[in-house]
Each structure stands twice: as structure tokens, then as C-alpha cells.
Scaffold this active site. Structure first.
Site, PDB file in Angstrom:
ATOM      1  N   LYS A  52     -12.333 -57.718  22.308  1.00 13.41           N
ATOM      2  CA  LYS A  52     -12.870 -57.818  23.676  1.00 13.41           C
ATOM      3  C   LYS A  52     -12.967 -59.286  24.080  1.00 13.41           C
ATOM      4  O   LYS A  52     -12.630 -59.662  25.202  1.00 13.41           O
ATOM      5  CB  LYS A  52     -14.239 -57.131  23.764  1.00 13.41           C
ATOM      6  N   GLN A  96     -22.290 -52.912  21.912  1.00 15.18           N
ATOM      7  CA  GLN A  96     -21.314 -52.243  21.047  1.00 15.18           C
ATOM      8  C   GLN A  96     -21.997 -51.107  20.280  1.00 15.18           C
ATOM      9  O   GLN A  96     -23.011 -51.312  19.623  1.00 15.18           O
ATOM     10  CB  GLN A  96     -20.704 -53.268  20.070  1.00 15.18           C
ATOM     11  N   ASP A 119     -19.379 -50.429  30.748  1.00 17.22           N
ATOM     12  CA  ASP A 119     -18.885 -49.314  29.931  1.00 17.22           C
ATOM     13  C   ASP A 119     -18.879 -48.008  30.739  1.00 17.22           C
ATOM     14  O   ASP A 119     -18.238 -47.031  30.351  1.00 17.22           O
ATOM     15  CB  ASP A 119     -19.792 -49.119  28.704  1.00 17.22           C
TER      16      ASP A 119
END
Ligand code: NDP
Length: 282
Positions: A52, A96, A119
Site C-alpha cells: 500500500k 489493517q 476501505d
């Protein structure tokens, strides 16, 4: 033989588009910024976070990286999310997953301001998705839709079957296909006559996490097959939920694993960072 949908190529196209738009924003003195929080030292998560960061660098997005020790308390993590919620610089927050067991994932995801939820997992954004009005769509499902559309397939009027109903893949994929005017059926572990339902699909999206589960006799001749599954076989190699070798002979288009849906997730994350930044600044 099916055409192969090249997720690496399409994800690269999307990252290049994001990069260009980020360059345009920089002329106005604006730079998108993503905060990535990793708790603990799960090796797979470390790889995802590194990828990322790399994608951010490529696209010109600033990344703030927080690598917190395993013993971080829920309270400390919530405090960091709160600080980032209130930061003017940070446009997107990504925590995460999975988090260590002593931290309630749901509590943390709910704490993220919906406009910074890149997200697309916050119930507010899931709600917007269900009424067809989401700006920040869950990355993997949005990636599936991009793969289909950029392969020249019009979803309107197609019979779409989604196998899997998880909150992060199956359900949002179904909602997005519906928004694109597909006629959607969702299958799960309690579905009767699944083979027949799958065989009715013009577009079949599979996200169950079962190695080579979908066989050729479950697929209609000429179907478009999107395989979200990532499974590690005994020989250490990766494979999808679809038996690629068999199904490739019957489908018109199919995604490989790896190199299909996988690379799309980060590309769509970059796109969400750009969207979040624009909304917060313009
Ligand atoms: P979950 O385990 O959360 O959900 C699996 C779903 O599949 C459930 O809805 C389950 O049904 C259904 N299912 C399981 N077995 C069967 C069966 N035999 N027949 C029909 N339905 C079945 O998985 P995820 O959605 O998180 O992930 C699915 C796959 O996608 C995994 O391989 C994962 O690694 C991969 N993945 C890939 C990503 C990427 O490419 N970037 C991102 C996220 C996931 P029920 O609800 O009834 O239990």
C-alpha cells in the site's frame, strides 16, 4: 478458450489515472494523504501494508505509517484513530485487519470518520452503497466491477450470480452489480441447487475461499467469471475458488489467480484516497 482479464494491466491503468489526477490536484497545492495503521507483526499484513505504501508513492499520495506493537490497547488505538479523524492533513484512514484478539475490530472500524473510511467498511458507507449513493466503495468489490466494465462487458440486464455473502466481498459485490442494472442472485453455504443457479449466470463472481470449488459443469458457456478467492495449495502456489483450467474452456472471459482481482484492491484504495481528498478539500 476464454479471454483472460488482466488484473495487473487494468490495476496499472487505474493507478496511472489516479496519479494523473493527483498531479492536477498538486497544482492547487493539495496532496492526498493516507494513514495506514498496523498493529502487531503478522507477516502477511506487513506485506499488504508495504504494498500500500509503495502504491501511494507511485500515485503521489502521501502515506503516514503507524506500526504499533502487538500489546497496543484498544483505547490507545481508538485514540490514534480519533487523532487522525481530526487531522486536517490526513484524508483517509486504513486499519489493517486482522487486529490482535484483545481489540474489538468493529469498535475500531466504527470509530473511523465515514468520510475518511477509504476501505468502505463503515456501516454508513455500506448503507450508502445499498442505496446506490456511495462515494467510498469497498475496494475489492469495486475492483470486480471495474474488471468487468473495463473488459467491455455491459452489466445491464445480465443474470449475475455471486457465490459468497461476506460483508467485505459477497454482499457489496451483489449491491454494486444491482446498481449496474444486473439481475443478482447471491449463493452461500445454505443455498439449494447451487450448480443450477451458477449455470444461469452470464456473470459469475465467486468469493468463498475454497480451492477450485467452481467446476466447468457449474458454468454457462460464454459466461464472464470473476474469481475473488485466494487459496494456498499444498505445493505452496496460489489458486482461486474457480477451477481455472476447466472453466477457462467454457467461459468467454475469466480472471486468473494470481493476477486477476488481487491487484485491483490496492488500485481501488488509491482511487478512494483521491475521492476522499477531493471531497474534503473542494
Ligand atoms: P468469508 O469466509 O468471510 O466468506 C465466505 C463466504 O463463502 C460465506 O458467505 C460462505 O457462506 C460462503 N461459502 C463458503 N463455502 C461455501 C460453499 N461450499 N458453497 C457456497 N458458499 C460457500 O470469505 P471472504 O468473503 O472474506 O473471502 C472469500 C475469498 O476471497 C477468500 O479466498 C479470500 O482470501 C479472498 N479475498 C480476496 C481479496 C482480494 O483479492 N484482494 C480480498 C478479500 C478476500 P456462509 O455465509 O453461509 O457461511
Amino acid at each position: 478458450m476464454a479471454g483472460i482479464i488482466d488484473g495487473k494491466k487494468i490495476s496499472q491503468e487505474i493507478k496511472d489515472e489516479v496519479k494523473e489526477k493527483v498531479e492536477q490536484l498538486s497544482k492547487k497545492g493539495i496532496q492526498p494523504c493516507l494513514a495506514v495503521i498496523l498493529v502487531g507483526d503478522d507477516p502477511a499484513s506487513q506485506v499488504y501494508v508495504r504494498n500500500k505504501k509503495r502504491a501511494c508513492e507511485y500515485c503521489g499520495i502521501k502515506s503516514l505509517n503507524y506500526e504499533l506493537p502487538e500489546e497496543t490497547t484498544e483505547k490507545e488505538l481508538l485514540a490514534l484513530v480519533d487523532e487522525l479523524n481530526n487531522s486536517k492533513e490526513c484524508n483517509g484512514i486504513l486499519v489493517q485487519l486482522p487486529l490482535p484478539k484483545h481489540i474489538d475490530e468493529n469498535k475500531v472500524l466504527l470509530k473511523i470518520k465515514p468520510e475518511k473510511d477509504v476501505d468502505g467498511f463503515h456501516p454508513y458507507n455500506v448503507g450508502l452503497l445499498s442505496i446506490g449513493k456511495a462515494d467510498l466503495k469497498a475496494c475489492t468489490p469495486a475492483g470486480c466491477i471495474e474488471l468487468i466494465k473495463r473488459s467491455g462487458v455491459d452489466i445491464t440486464r445480465k443474470n449475475c450470480v455471486v457465490v459468497g455473502r461476506s460483508n467485505i466481498v459477497g454482499k457489496p459485490v451483489g449491491m454494486l452489480l444491482l446498481s449496474e442494472n444486473g439481475t443478482v442472485t447471491t449463493c452461500h453455504s445454505k443455498t439449494k441447487n447451487m450448480s443450477e443457479i451458477c449455470k444461469s449466470a452470464d456473470i459469475l463472481v465467486v468469493a468463498i475461499g475454497k480451492e477450485k470449488f467452481i467446476k466447468a459443469d457449474m458454468v454457462k458457456e460464454g459466461a464472464v467469471v470473476i474469481d475473488v478467492g485466494i487459496n494456498r495449495m499444498e505445493n505452496g502456489k496460489l489458486c482461486g475458488d474457480v477451477d481455472f483450467a476447466e472453466v477457462e474452456k467454457k467461459a468467454s472471459l475469466i480472471t486468473p489467480v494470481p493476477g486477476g482481482v488481487g491487484p485491483m484492491t490496492i488500485a481501488m484504495l488509491m482511487n478512494n484516497c483521491l475521492i476522499a481528498c477531493k471531497k474534503q478539500n473542494m
